[in-house]
Design a protein around this motif. Structure first.
Motif, PDB file in Angstrom:
ATOM      1  N   HIS A  51       0.843  -1.184   0.000  1.00 47.71           N
ATOM      2  CA  HIS A  51       0.000   0.000   0.000  1.00 47.71           C
ATOM      3  C   HIS A  51       0.888   1.247   0.000  1.00 47.71           C
ATOM      4  CE1 HIS A  51      -3.081   2.900   1.234  1.00 47.71           C
ATOM      5  NE2 HIS A  51      -3.976   1.990   0.845  1.00 47.71           N
ATOM      6  N   PRO A  52       0.573   2.264  -0.842  1.00 48.31           N
ATOM      7  CA  PRO A  52       1.440   3.460  -0.921  1.00 48.31           C
ATOM      8  C   PRO A  52       1.611   4.180   0.409  1.00 48.31           C
ATOM      9  CG  PRO A  52      -0.096   3.390  -2.763  1.00 48.31           C
ATOM     10  CD  PRO A  52      -0.512   2.299  -1.833  1.00 48.31           C
ATOM     11  N   THR A  53       0.557   4.273   1.182  1.00 45.59           N
ATOM     12  CA  THR A  53       0.664   4.953   2.482  1.00 45.59           C
ATOM     13  C   THR A  53       1.608   4.205   3.413  1.00 45.59           C
ATOM     14  OG1 THR A  53      -1.610   5.747   2.222  1.00 45.59           O
ATOM     15  CG2 THR A  53      -0.635   5.845   4.431  1.00 45.59           C
ATOM     16  N   VAL A  54       1.515   2.884   3.427  1.00 46.85           N
ATOM     17  CA  VAL A  54       2.379   2.081   4.283  1.00 46.85           C
ATOM     18  C   VAL A  54       3.822   2.158   3.814  1.00 46.85           C
ATOM     19  CG1 VAL A  54       2.839  -0.256   5.127  1.00 46.85           C
ATOM     20  CG2 VAL A  54       0.485   0.544   4.890  1.00 46.85           C
ATOM     21  N   GLN A  55       4.040   2.154   2.501  1.00 52.81           N
ATOM     22  CA  GLN A  55       5.399   2.271   1.975  1.00 52.81           C
ATOM     23  C   GLN A  55       6.026   3.612   2.345  1.00 52.81           C
ATOM     24  OE1 GLN A  55       5.203   1.500  -2.236  1.00 52.81           O
ATOM     25  NE2 GLN A  55       5.111  -0.736  -1.960  1.00 52.81           N
ATOM     26  N   ALA A  56       5.242   4.681   2.280  1.00 51.63           N
ATOM     27  CA  ALA A  56       5.764   6.002   2.665  1.00 51.63           C
ATOM     28  C   ALA A  56       6.089   6.034   4.162  1.00 51.63           C
ATOM     29  CB  ALA A  56       4.737   7.076   2.308  1.00 51.63           C
ATOM     30  N   MET A  57       5.232   5.423   4.976  1.00 47.36           N
ATOM     31  CA  MET A  57       5.494   5.377   6.413  1.00 47.36           C
ATOM     32  C   MET A  57       6.747   4.565   6.717  1.00 47.36           C
ATOM     33  SD  MET A  57       2.963   3.999   9.439  1.00 47.36           S
ATOM     34  CE  MET A  57       2.996   2.341   8.711  1.00 47.36           C
ATOM     35  N   CYS A  58       6.928   3.438   6.031  1.00 45.91           N
ATOM     36  CA  CYS A  58       8.119   2.605   6.240  1.00 45.91           C
ATOM     37  C   CYS A  58       9.391   3.353   5.845  1.00 45.91           C
ATOM     38  CB  CYS A  58       7.998   1.313   5.437  1.00 45.91           C
ATOM     39  SG  CYS A  58       6.703   0.203   6.016  1.00 45.91           S
TER      40      CYS A  58
END
Length: 256
Positions: A51-58
């Motif tokens: 998920h793009p949001t999760v990738q940005a958070m990671c």
């Protein structure tokens, strides 16, 4: 619950490092899924990681982690266990200071200490050797504490909880000291009694060992006398109301 959460995060981290590849397709990763995880669960994890949001958070967490200084070397070992071991090594069972906790959790046998950690430890020791207290030295090196938990003591430790633990440990230590003092006094009294008996036997060689208590304290009642006295006292006790009533009836019958 905190321990379960951390264990689950470590488990997901190992799964992601070994079985997740952002450049591979979903089908390829499903074919190489771990044996101890169901396909449905692994599919949900892959969709979550993609998920793009999760990738940005990671990515943000990864960058922040690289900026961290003085990272500890304890791995999954709880800081509370380190605190207990340091406290047990002290004679008065005193709580370890923040400086002691920092040094203990940032150094590990067989592993090289990080450069920034070496500088911080050296500055802490220099300030303490110059006469500063451990708290002042720690505050000068790392700054003031932020609201919430204390640094170097692990999760769920606050200023109030640490103060309460210190008071509890002081009470336990005081109790232990009192017990030790009482034991020493008892040992001294036992030695004095033994010396007294030895002097009596030396001064009176013909004295029988059984006569020593009578010579030392003739005014003390023997067990037989004490039991006899108790029997007499029981006999002199007033009768119960029922017994008194029976005696009155007996007298009335005798008069009649």
């Amino acid at each position: 619950m905190t321990g379960l959460r951390d264990a689950w995060r470590r488990f997901k981290k190992k799964i992601k490092e070994k079985f997740y590849d952002k450049n591979s397709t979903l089908e390829d990763m499903l074919q190489k899924r771990p044996d101890n995880m169901a396909e449905v669960q692994f599919r949900q994890l892959i969709e979550y990681w993609k998920h793009p949001t999760v990738q940005a958070m990671c990515e943000m967490n990864s960058q922040n982690r690289k900026k961290q200084k003085w990272r500890h070397r304890m791995g999954p070992i709880n800081f509370a266990r380190v605190c207990v071991s340091l406290r047990a090594a002290k004679d008065n069972n005193e709580e370890p200071s923040k400086s002691e906790m920092f040094i203990a959790t940032r150094t590990k046998t067989g592993k090289e200490i990080q450069a920034d950690t070496q500088v911080a430890i050296a500055e802490l020791r220099n300030r303490q050797n110059s006469g500063e207290t451990t708290d002042d030295a720690f505050r000068a090196v790392f700054g003031k504490e932020q609201p919430g938990r204390l640094r170097c003591y692990g999760r769920s430790v606050t200023t109030s909880s640490l103060k309460k633990d210190e008071e509890t440990n002081k009470l336990k230590q005081k109790h232990a000291n009192e017990i030790t003092s009482l034991k020493e006094e008892m040992n001294e009294m036992r030695e004095e009694m033994q010396n007294l008996f030895s002097q009596l036997l030396q001064n009176n060689p013909e004295l029988n060992v059984q006569d020593i208590p009578r010579c030392v304290g003739s005014n003390l009642a023997s067990p037989v006398d004490a039991s006899s006295t108790q029997v007499v006292r029981c006999q002199n006790l007033p009768h119960s109301s029922g017994s008194a009533h029976d005696s009155v009836l007996h007298k009335e019958n005798a008069v009649d």
